[in-house]
Design an enzyme around this catalytic site. Structure first.
Site, short mmCIF file in Angstrom:
data_model
loop_
_atom_site.label_atom_id
_atom_site.label_comp_id
_atom_site.label_asym_id
_atom_site.label_seq_id
_atom_site.Cartn_x
_atom_site.Cartn_y
_atom_site.Cartn_z
N LEU A 13 0.83 -1.20 0.00
CA LEU A 13 0.00 0.00 0.00
C LEU A 13 0.86 1.25 0.00
CD1 LEU A 13 -2.47 -1.15 2.82
CD2 LEU A 13 -2.88 -1.24 0.35
N ASP A 69 3.52 -5.49 2.77
CA ASP A 69 3.84 -4.41 3.70
C ASP A 69 4.48 -4.90 5.00
OD1 ASP A 69 2.69 -1.99 2.37
OD2 ASP A 69 0.85 -3.17 2.46
N GLU A 103 6.51 -2.20 12.76
CA GLU A 103 6.06 -1.34 13.86
C GLU A 103 4.54 -1.28 13.97
OE1 GLU A 103 7.33 2.96 15.49
OE2 GLU A 103 6.33 3.02 13.55
N HIS A 126 0.40 8.40 9.16
CA HIS A 126 0.32 8.09 10.58
C HIS A 126 0.77 9.30 11.41
CE1 HIS A 126 0.98 3.72 9.22
NE2 HIS A 126 -0.21 3.73 9.81
N CYS A 178 8.99 2.78 11.20
CA CYS A 178 8.15 1.68 10.73
C CYS A 178 8.88 0.36 10.65
CB CYS A 178 7.60 1.98 9.33
SG CYS A 178 6.80 3.57 9.13
#
Length: 256
Positions: A18, A60, A65, A164, A251
């Site tokens: 994504l 992904d 994280e 995020h 991440c």
């Protein structure tokens, strides 16, 4: 002080993950090299790594994280807001249980991505976003409260350019937050010293304080200079291929 981290390299179909970015497809071999440099930086900071195998079922999955929130007194498996990522949780659950860590979990209809969770000592900022909904945020806040942590909800739906919460902020320790300008005036951050990231260096806001160092994306000269002025020892890392897939430094590991 962190002592351990979980990491997972990108899979060959990493480009199928994504993303909202329009920077072209990632170069897989370069992404592997950048990931290896990231892992070496964590080890330089004193962390022992648990490296999970690449998972082509979940393109992904290198962004580990998002699958858990790990604090000393509260360890929570998340429930990602993107349906294609829910299957990533099982491997993380097994890994953490094998280490003897007691786990709690977010339950539907709640959703939480770890990238929306910014730990700041005994306080935790919880981003409410396209991936972390109000129900999930409230569940996590209740679990944190039971463990003795305070928390604040920060709605980022109206903030352009970030997926995020931690796409736009980082905890630096020492009572400081690294923030993009669009978040700086939020009342949740009023009690902290705020180090601003200029709009053309927004990506640099996703930095990671790891013990005595701060990991920062390479190529953001003014942000790096400001952090050095404040006395931080920086490790600058090329993140070009992960940026193409909406990912940042934080991440790529679960640190605890």
């Amino acid at each position: 002080m962190f002592t351990q981290a979980i990491v997972r390299p990108p899979s060959k179909n990493f480009a199928d993950g994504l993303t909202r970015e329009d920077l072209g497809p990632p170069d897989f071999n370069l992404a592997l090299a950048q990931h290896a440099q990231y892992c070496a930086a964590l080890q330089r900071c004193g962390l022992q790594l648990t490296a999970l195998p690449a998972d082509p079922r979940h393109p992904d999955a290198t962004f580990v994280e998002d699958t858990a929130v790990l604090l000393p007194r509260c360890r929570v498996l998340t429930l990602p807001g993107a349906a294609s990522r829910v299957g990533e949780i099982e491997a993380i659950r097994i890994c953490l249980e094998n280490q003897g860590l007691p786990l709690q979990a977010i339950a539907a209809p709640g959703s939480v991505d770890g990238g929306d969770i910014c730990e700041a000592g005994e306080h935790v900022f919880i981003g409410v976003s396209a991936r972390t909904n109000e129900a999930g945020a409230q569940q996590l806040a209740a679990l944190l409260h039971e463990a003795g942590y305070s928390s604040s909800l920060v709605d980022i739906h109206g903030v352009d350019g970030i997926l995020h919460l931690k796409s736009g902020m980082s905890w630096l320790g020492d009572g400081r937050l690294l923030l993009i300008e669009a978040l700086a005036a939020h009342p949740a951050f009023a009690a902290y010293e705020r180090v601003l990231v200029e709009s053309d260096e927004m990506y640099a806001a996703n930095a990671v304080r790891v013990n005595d160092h701060v990991l920062i994306a390479a190529g953001y000269r003014r942000t790096a200079a400001r952090l050095r002025e404040l006395g931080y020892a920086l490790i600058e890392l090329d993140m070009s291929e992960f940026r193409k897939m909406d990912g940042g430094l934080s991440c790529l590991s679960l640190r605890y």
